[in-house]
Design an enzyme around this catalytic site. Structure first.
Site, PDB file in Angstrom:
ATOM      1  N   GLU A 154      43.294  34.130  49.191  1.00 24.07           N
ATOM      2  CA  GLU A 154      44.229  35.190  48.827  1.00 24.07           C
ATOM      3  C   GLU A 154      43.501  36.180  47.930  1.00 24.07           C
ATOM      4  O   GLU A 154      42.672  35.792  47.120  1.00 24.07           O
ATOM      5  CB  GLU A 154      45.440  34.594  48.106  1.00 24.07           C
ATOM      6  CG  GLU A 154      46.310  33.822  49.047  1.00 24.07           C
ATOM      7  CD  GLU A 154      47.580  33.308  48.385  1.00 24.07           C
ATOM      8  OE1 GLU A 154      48.037  33.904  47.402  1.00 24.07           O
ATOM      9  OE2 GLU A 154      48.098  32.294  48.872  1.00 24.07           O
ATOM     10  N   CYS A 262      47.032  26.199  48.585  1.00 22.34           N
ATOM     11  CA  CYS A 262      46.156  25.343  49.393  1.00 22.34           C
ATOM     12  C   CYS A 262      45.460  24.227  48.633  1.00 22.34           C
ATOM     13  O   CYS A 262      45.579  23.060  49.002  1.00 22.34           O
ATOM     14  CB  CYS A 262      45.111  26.209  50.096  1.00 22.34           C
ATOM     15  SG  CYS A 262      45.855  27.338  51.274  1.00 22.34           S
ATOM     16  N   ARG A 329      52.639  30.232  43.411  1.00 26.19           N
ATOM     17  CA  ARG A 329      52.827  28.851  43.849  1.00 26.19           C
ATOM     18  C   ARG A 329      51.808  27.929  43.146  1.00 26.19           C
ATOM     19  O   ARG A 329      50.619  28.220  43.121  1.00 26.19           O
ATOM     20  CB  ARG A 329      52.692  28.750  45.371  1.00 26.19           C
ATOM     21  CG  ARG A 329      53.898  29.375  46.073  1.00 26.19           C
ATOM     22  CD  ARG A 329      53.737  29.394  47.565  1.00 26.19           C
ATOM     23  NE  ARG A 329      52.654  30.258  47.999  1.00 26.19           N
ATOM     24  CZ  ARG A 329      52.322  30.449  49.268  1.00 26.19           C
ATOM     25  NH1 ARG A 329      52.984  29.839  50.215  1.00 26.19           N
ATOM     26  NH2 ARG A 329      51.336  31.256  49.584  1.00 26.19           N
TER      27      ARG A 329
END
Ligand code: UDX
Length: 442
Positions: A154, A262, A329
């Site tokens: 990201e 991830c 997250r």
């Protein structure tokens, strides 16, 4: 080639836009009506540098379109990428329900000879399951299933997709390899290595890569504990280590540890897969424990510095799990925020992009648009995300705004000398504290 992309999350959208940019005709599908509408209007549902421009060009060229109907994405596609999420079940295992559901949809709509490519990070053996599901749903359909794990980060997703370090294709038949060579031909022609393996090896290689990165970060964080105990400097230690090309300098920054969608999940998944296979991956279990300890260690610095948290005001600079993203997250900053709130503190946060997302995740959090406003009246400020803008802050102004002049640098991001000269008590991770309330060098 005509390509279908199922699931328009971070991986799906960037993949779809990049493949259209490479000249393919791409139809991307998601069940989320709001998301599809937004994209049909040319807007991305999340922030990613360079993505808006890529989308504008791809949509403008007529090579990228969005739909809610799986038939549109699948029926005449040569390759269909599965990019759906893989949330954890309550027990912590990866849920593959969405992957199976997509497999069944593809079976209904696919044309003969279709190649189905898993991009979602999945346990080894998932492709075999998919193959069986599709064969049961549509006996007689000619198709292949390949694994094409995605390594994009990201904040750098566009660059990582158009110019990756490597492309991995796992296939158990030649049709799968041939189709994927055609899809990625122009990237490979520019020099990116294409690594071809069997399907299970490709599936495992993605989990292994992320688990190794997690372990590398945790190694640095374990070293930070030792460095603090021995009055050494972990930043310099990892710099020395990283100068050895066998080790490499990347992913050795000690601090609050890894977050995001991830790394935490993939490390956990590999631990569980190993357990099932009869192997105790104790090394990786320990890496995940050290990652939790990294947050606890920073929290302990705050608690030690301000004494009782009840009634205190704590400012967080940065809530995104890393810089250049609005993703919160598994963000270490939110773990800190929850902990401080539970102890009775008021927590006020600034982030250049992720404040609204953080507020949605932790409603008790106060969020402000200005970093100086965040620190105003606070008893301690914690740098949680390595945003470049924080290096430009006027530290004298920060000191003047704080109730107590305490700065905990959870990412070793600021210059210790500048912080000390500004009159701050500067508390980094794994290196000597500086400033008036510390006994520097004693
Ligand atoms: C990761 C993988 O890097 C990528 O290949 C995969 O496809 C998806 O997962 P991403 O989740 O975007 O990418 O984040 P990454 O850049 O890997 O950073 C993960 C976390 O590790 C961040 O919270 C970051 O702050 C932290 N980190 C990174 C450290 O704490 N120390 C470091 O030295 C490097």
């Amino acid at each position: 080639m005509r390509i279908g992309v199922i699931g328009i999350g971070h991986v799906g959208l960037v993949t779809a836009a990049a493949l259209a940019d490479l000249g393919h005709e791409v139809v991307a599908m998601d069940l989320d009506a709001g998301k599809v509408e937004l994209l049909q209007g040319g807007k991305s549902p999340f922030h990613e540098p360079g993505l808006d421009e890529l989308l504008t060009t791809a949509i403008g060229s007529g090579r990228l379109s969005f739909t809610r109907d799986p038939h549109d994405a699948v029926h005449d596609a040569g390759v269909v990428f599965i990019c759906v999420g893989r949330p954890a079940t309550q027990a912590g295992d990866p849920s593959l329900t969405a992957v199976e559901a997509v497999g069944r949809e593809i079976a209904q709509h696919a044309s003969a000879g279709v190649v189905i490519a898993e991009k979602s990070t999945v346990p080894p053996g998932t492709a075999d399951r998919l193959r069986l599901t599709i064969a049961r749903e549509r006996p007689g359909l000619e198709f292949s299933v390949v694994a094409n794990p995605e390594f994009l980060r990201e904040g750098r997703a566009v660059r990582d997709t158009l110019a990756p370090d490597r492309i991995v294709v796992g296939s158990d038949d030649s049709r799968g390899f041939e189709a994927m060579r055609e899809v990625f031909g122009s990237i490979v022609a520019r020099g990116t290595p294409l690594l071809e393996t069997d399907v299970r090896t490709a599936e495992l290689s993605k989990l292994a890569s992320n688990a190794f990165l997690a372990t590398k970060i945790s190694f640095a964080n374990a070293l930070a504990r030792i460095a603090e105990a021995t009055r050494a400097d972990v930043v310099r230690v990892t710099e020395v280590m990283g100068a050895d090309p066998r080790i490499g300098e990347a992913f050795l920054s000690a601090g609050l540890g890894y977050g995001g969608y991830c790394l935490p999940k993939d490390a956990e998944t590999l631990v569980r897969i190993s357990e099932r296979a009869g192997y105790d991956f104790a090394l990786l279990r320990e890496a995940t424990r050290v990652n939790e300890e990294a947050v606890a260690a920073v929290a302990a610095k705050v608690e030690e510095a301000v004494w009782n948290l009840e009634g205190k005001r704590i400012a967080l600079l940065g809530v995104a799990f890393k810089a250049d993203t609005d993703d919160v997250r598994s963000a270490p900053a939110l773990a800190l925020a929850r902990r401080f709130v539970a102890e009775g503190a008021t927590v006020v946060a600034h982030d250049p992009m992720a404040a609204a997302e953080a507020k949605a995740a932790v409603p008790e959090l106060e969020t402000v648009d200005d970093p100086y406003e965040a620190v105003s009246g606070a008893h301690c400020v914690v740098v949680c995300t390595e945003w470049s803008a924080y290096r430009e802050l006027d530290l004298g102004r920060i000191r003047d705004a704080l109730a107590y002049p305490i700065l905990v640098d959870g990412r070793n991001w600021l210059d210790p000398t500048q912080a000390e000269e500004a009159g701050l008590t500067y508390l980094p991770v794994g290196r000597l504290p500086r400033g008036p309330e510390t006994e520097r060098g004693s």
